[in-house]
Design a protein around this motif. Structure first.
Motif, PDB file in Angstrom:
ATOM      1  N   ARG A 263      -7.313 -27.509  -9.874  1.00  0.00           N
ATOM      2  CA  ARG A 263      -7.842 -28.166 -11.067  1.00  0.00           C
ATOM      3  C   ARG A 263      -7.913 -27.190 -12.240  1.00  0.00           C
ATOM      4  O   ARG A 263      -7.593 -27.528 -13.374  1.00  0.00           O
ATOM      5  CB  ARG A 263      -9.218 -28.779 -10.798  1.00  0.00           C
TER       6      ARG A 263
ATOM      7  N   SER B   5     -13.435 -25.787   2.166  1.00  0.00           N
ATOM      8  CA  SER B   5     -13.737 -25.849   0.742  1.00  0.00           C
ATOM      9  C   SER B   5     -14.739 -26.982   0.513  1.00  0.00           C
ATOM     10  O   SER B   5     -14.833 -27.906   1.326  1.00  0.00           O
ATOM     11  CB  SER B   5     -12.460 -26.077  -0.063  1.00  0.00           C
TER      12      SER B   5
ATOM     13  N   ALA C 296      -6.722 -34.730  -2.701  1.00  0.00           N
ATOM     14  CA  ALA C 296      -7.748 -34.224  -3.617  1.00  0.00           C
ATOM     15  C   ALA C 296      -7.388 -32.815  -4.068  1.00  0.00           C
ATOM     16  O   ALA C 296      -7.123 -31.952  -3.231  1.00  0.00           O
ATOM     17  CB  ALA C 296      -9.102 -34.206  -2.912  1.00  0.00           C
TER      18      ALA C 296
ATOM     19  N   VAL D 298      -6.893 -31.505   0.904  1.00  0.00           N
ATOM     20  CA  VAL D 298      -7.358 -30.850  -0.311  1.00  0.00           C
ATOM     21  C   VAL D 298      -6.313 -29.802  -0.648  1.00  0.00           C
ATOM     22  O   VAL D 298      -6.018 -28.929   0.173  1.00  0.00           O
ATOM     23  CB  VAL D 298      -8.746 -30.195  -0.129  1.00  0.00           C
TER      24      VAL D 298
ATOM     25  N   HIS E  35      -4.766 -26.698  -2.814  1.00  0.00           N
ATOM     26  CA  HIS E  35      -5.194 -25.505  -3.552  1.00  0.00           C
ATOM     27  C   HIS E  35      -3.977 -24.844  -4.171  1.00  0.00           C
ATOM     28  O   HIS E  35      -2.848 -25.055  -3.721  1.00  0.00           O
ATOM     29  CB  HIS E  35      -5.893 -24.520  -2.611  1.00  0.00           C
TER      30      HIS E  35
ATOM     31  N   GLY F 111      -8.156 -29.137  -5.120  1.00  0.00           N
ATOM     32  CA  GLY F 111      -9.259 -28.192  -5.001  1.00  0.00           C
ATOM     33  C   GLY F 111      -9.562 -27.572  -6.358  1.00  0.00           C
ATOM     34  O   GLY F 111      -8.812 -27.741  -7.326  1.00  0.00           O
ATOM     35  N   ALA F 112     -10.644 -26.833  -6.446  1.00  0.00           N
ATOM     36  CA  ALA F 112     -11.077 -26.238  -7.711  1.00  0.00           C
ATOM     37  C   ALA F 112     -10.016 -25.316  -8.298  1.00  0.00           C
ATOM     38  O   ALA F 112      -9.812 -25.311  -9.515  1.00  0.00           O
ATOM     39  CB  ALA F 112     -12.385 -25.486  -7.502  1.00  0.00           C
TER      40      ALA F 112
ATOM     41  N   GLU G 208     -14.603 -29.470  -1.367  1.00  0.00           N
ATOM     42  CA  GLU G 208     -13.968 -30.776  -1.542  1.00  0.00           C
ATOM     43  C   GLU G 208     -13.540 -31.419  -0.221  1.00  0.00           C
ATOM     44  O   GLU G 208     -13.283 -32.615  -0.168  1.00  0.00           O
ATOM     45  CB  GLU G 208     -12.716 -30.648  -2.431  1.00  0.00           C
TER      46      GLU G 208
END
Length: 98
Positions: free
Chosen positions: A86, A34, A80, A3, A5, A82-83, A36
């Motif tokens: 994104r 996190s 992926a 993930v 970040h 992370g928030a 995710e």
């Protein structure tokens, strides 16, 4: 599973780092995973109160121009996002105004 970040560092650009679901937390009071991050093995639950604390991670740093290119291709990462990453990617989208 990784993930990724990100954080914008004023005057420096973008710093990115990742969590790896295959590695156990390194310290007994390490940061919480996190949302995710999906682990394939179960870990012992963290006991005691959760508090804010400083922590350090190695990062990859991108100058602003390179950061913009990276943020516009976040959906193509082999990991992926992370928030935080994104959110930064949304801000880098052409025509973004709210």
């Amino acid at each position: 599973m990784l993930v990724v970040h990100g954080m914008w560092l004023p005057g420096r650009g973008l710093a990115v780092w990742a969590e790896d679901s295959t590695l156990p937390p390194a310290a007994p009071r390490s940061p919480l995973d996190s949302p995710e991050l999906v682990r394939t093995t179960e870990l012992a639950p963290v006991r005691g109160p959760v508090t804010l604390a400083g922590w350090r991670v190695p990062v990859l740093a991108y100058a602003p121009d390179a950061a913009l290119s990276l943020l516009r291709t976040v959906e193509k990462l082999a990991a992926a996002p992370g928030a935080s990453l994104r959110h930064l990617a949304e801000l880098a989208t052409p025509g973004w105004v709210r």
